[in-house]
Enzyme design. Structure first.
Site, PDB file in Angstrom:
ATOM      1  N   GLU A  72      57.166   9.738   2.388  1.00  0.00           N
ATOM      2  CA  GLU A  72      57.765   9.406   1.087  1.00  0.00           C
ATOM      3  C   GLU A  72      59.150  10.024   1.083  1.00  0.00           C
ATOM      4  O   GLU A  72      59.318  11.194   0.756  1.00  0.00           O
ATOM      5  CB  GLU A  72      56.929  10.003  -0.062  1.00  0.00           C
ATOM      6  CG  GLU A  72      55.526   9.463  -0.167  1.00  0.00           C
ATOM      7  CD  GLU A  72      55.469   8.055  -0.761  1.00  0.00           C
ATOM      8  OE1 GLU A  72      56.540   7.496  -1.074  1.00  0.00           O
ATOM      9  OE2 GLU A  72      54.364   7.532  -0.884  1.00  0.00           O
ATOM     10  N   CYS A  80      63.295  11.044  -6.821  1.00  0.00           N
ATOM     11  CA  CYS A  80      63.436  10.094  -5.705  1.00  0.00           C
ATOM     12  C   CYS A  80      63.688   8.701  -6.250  1.00  0.00           C
ATOM     13  O   CYS A  80      64.329   7.876  -5.600  1.00  0.00           O
ATOM     14  CB  CYS A  80      62.191  10.119  -4.832  1.00  0.00           C
ATOM     15  SG  CYS A  80      60.681   9.923  -5.780  1.00  0.00           S
TER      16      CYS A  80
END
Ligand code: NAD
Length: 523
Positions: free
Chosen positions: A277, A311
């Site tokens: 990720e 993110c």
């Protein structure tokens, strides 16, 4: 670097004098969570995380040495040998109890998230909420780890798939989601039968110690094996030892693209599994039909929430030329009213950046944007808060860019929103997909054709594609993750659990004959 005492934009608020010192607040939260600070013995390697609220160190902590990482993984493997035999619904009972404790201690953990990551209280509470939401999901999952049965081509045979616990899961997490990312992994891994060894960010070890203490408590109450959840402390070297360990069956790593590019080949070389990720460079397209009131609200939350340090933060806004001036004007006005200050204070919407280095990277990116033809419409200045002169406060920046350029293609982990114009949707989608990353994306439109095109096979190339909401703030029910240099991993809901289990295909012959597949005659 410029450090102004008075902000040109935003409402810079000094901290109220009754807010506790970060060290005192951290100790109190840890005490309530039942967590101990491990001593950092003299002469042994140690590190001291810095609170973004003050810019000062919290407590020295010992670094877990590579040989200690190995021992921790071996102990977790021992726990695996027992845990994999516990029926999945019984494993779910542990996660249910953990979720209860998280609910009870929501405010305590949120305090640590704020102290270490700098999140405003509402967002820190939201992060802890996500932790027990995923526990709820995992408890349900513990009764649904289902395999398929397929028709066999052979008479008197059954063909099916079964799913089994995988082994030790190594989790490496980033500073900006210091607790939620671990729980997305851990709640699901535990019901799947896997222990977890966690290396939190060196910026947020206290949150990790607090969260893991609650899970240990739940495990002790339910008589679960020891070492189902272990925390190892330190930076890159501690992480490297975890990545290289052959008994880490799945390495789930969250962080920068640089980190992912370093860990992926190491795990691949030992034929381990990765769930990556990594960084995002998220964009939204604003079409002529967009509801601009809703668009501005969605854009501001996505671009400046968590001070641009998610993110999924919105970094690029691709706006039709017919509405770009109006969108810029409305955004600039919203940016000028943003309350910036101590994230613990009611009303603050923008807290500090995680470090002075992060602030310097933001200022350097703005310099580069100017050099590439960009105009900073508002924001982009560093500020000292009188009560916290060493903390890294900035005003979120809105930058009009004439065209795509290298800086627009780079993830700068700070509140910078690049605004670009477009004239037709094909062009907008091409601009949208032109970056290396592929995490989250949105389109603001009231035109169904445009929305469906964006969600279709030649639309957004991201793992997350939204309509009429921003890029950040995903729910745990869906699979979370991104494509291209974001790493391709999926965590959280949907069928993300499959990454934490091994699949076996079983053929059972309940006949008295031995027919071979494909009709092969072997005498
Ligand atoms: P980072 O890459 O600096 O650090 C992340 C973690 O990796 C830390 O625990 C660090 O100690 C560890 N690490 C670094 N190099 C390593 C190596 N070679 N081997 C093993 N471990 C190593 O990232 P950060 O600054 O903490 O976080 C910000 C980044 O994380 C941004 O790029 C952001 O987009 C990304 N992020 C992605 C997601 C996602 O779900 N896609 C979520 C949160 C953050």
């Amino acid at each position: 670097m410029t450090t102004n005492a008075t902000p040109a934009v935003g409402h810079l608020k000094d901290a109220a004098s009754d807010l506790p010192d970060p060290r005192e607040a951290a100790l109190e939260a840890l005490r309530r969570l039942g967590a101990q600070l491990p001593p950092a013995p003299d002469g042994a390697p140690s590190f001291t995380p810095t609170s973004p609220l003050s810019g000062h160190g919290l407590f020295p902590l010992p670094v877990t040495l590579p040989e200690e990482v190995g021992a921790a993984v071996d102990r977790a493997h021992e726990a695996f040998l027992t845990w994999r035999l516990v029926p999945a619904p019984a494993r779910g009972a542990l996660v249910r109890r953990f979720g209860d404790l998280l609910r009870e201690h929501k405010a305590d953990l949120a305090t640590l998230v704020t102290l270490e990551a700098g999140k405003i209280t509402a967002e820190a509470l939201g992060e802890v909420q996500e932790m027990f939401d995923i526990c709820d999901l995992a408890v349900g999952l513990s009764r649904q780890l289902e395999g398929r049965t397929m028709p066999s081509e052979r008479p008197g045979h059954r063909l099916m798939e079964t799913w089994h616990p995988l082994g030790v899961v190594g989790v490496i997490s980033a500073f900006n989601f210091p607790a939620a990312v671990w729980s997305w992994n851990t709640a699901v891994a535990l019901v799947c039968g896997d222990p977890v060894v966690w290396k939190p960010s060196e910026t947020a070890p206290l949150t990790a110690l607090g969260a893991a203490a609650l899970l240990r408590r739940a495990a002790a109450e339910l008589g679960a094996p020891e070492h189902l959840a272990t925390v190892i402390l330190g930076g890159r070297e501690t992480g490297e030892a975890l990545v290289a360990h052959p008994r880490v069956a799945l390495l789930s790593a969250t962080g920068s693209e640089r980190m992912g590019a370093e860990v992926a080949p190491v795990v691949a070389a030992r034929m381990g599994r990765t769930l990556l990720e990594l960084g995002g460079n998220n964009a939204a397209i604003v079409t002529p039909s967009a509801d601009l009131d809703l668009t501005v609200r969605g854009v501001v939350f996505s671009a400046v929430g968590t001070a641009g340090q998610r993110c999924t933060s919105l970094r690029r806004l691709i706006v039709h030329t017919s509405v770009v001036d109006e969108v810029l004007e409305r955004l600039a006005s919203a940016y000028r009213g943003l309350p910036i200050g101590d994230p613990r204070e009611a009303g603050t919407l923008v807290g500090p950046l995680v470090s002075a280095a992060a602030r310097d990277r933001m200022l350097a990116a703005l310099e580069q944007a100017r050099a590439e033809g960009g105009t900073v419409v508002t924001g982009g200045e560093a500020h000292a808060l009188p009560a916290a002169p060493d903390a890294a406060y900035v005003t979120p920046a809105l930058v009009q860019m004439p065209a795509q350029s290298p800086i627009v293609h780079t993830e700068t982990f700070a509140p910078i929103l690049y605004v670009l114009g477009y004239s037709d949707l094909d062009e907008a989608i091409a601009m949208h997909n032109a970056v290396p990353q592929g995490l989250s994306s949105s389109i603001f439109t009231l035109d169904q054709r445009e929305a469906e095109r964006f969600l279709g096979p030649d639309g957004s190339d991201c793992g997350i594609a939204n309509v009429n909401i921003g890029t950040s703030g995903a729910e745990i029910g869906g699979a979370f993750g991104g494509e291209k240099s974001t790493g391709g991993g999926r965590e959280s809901g949907s069928d993300a659990w499959r990454a934490y289990m091994r699949r076996a295909t079983n053929t059972i012959n309940y006949s008295a004959d031995l027919p071979l597949a494909q009709g092969v005659d072997f005498g």
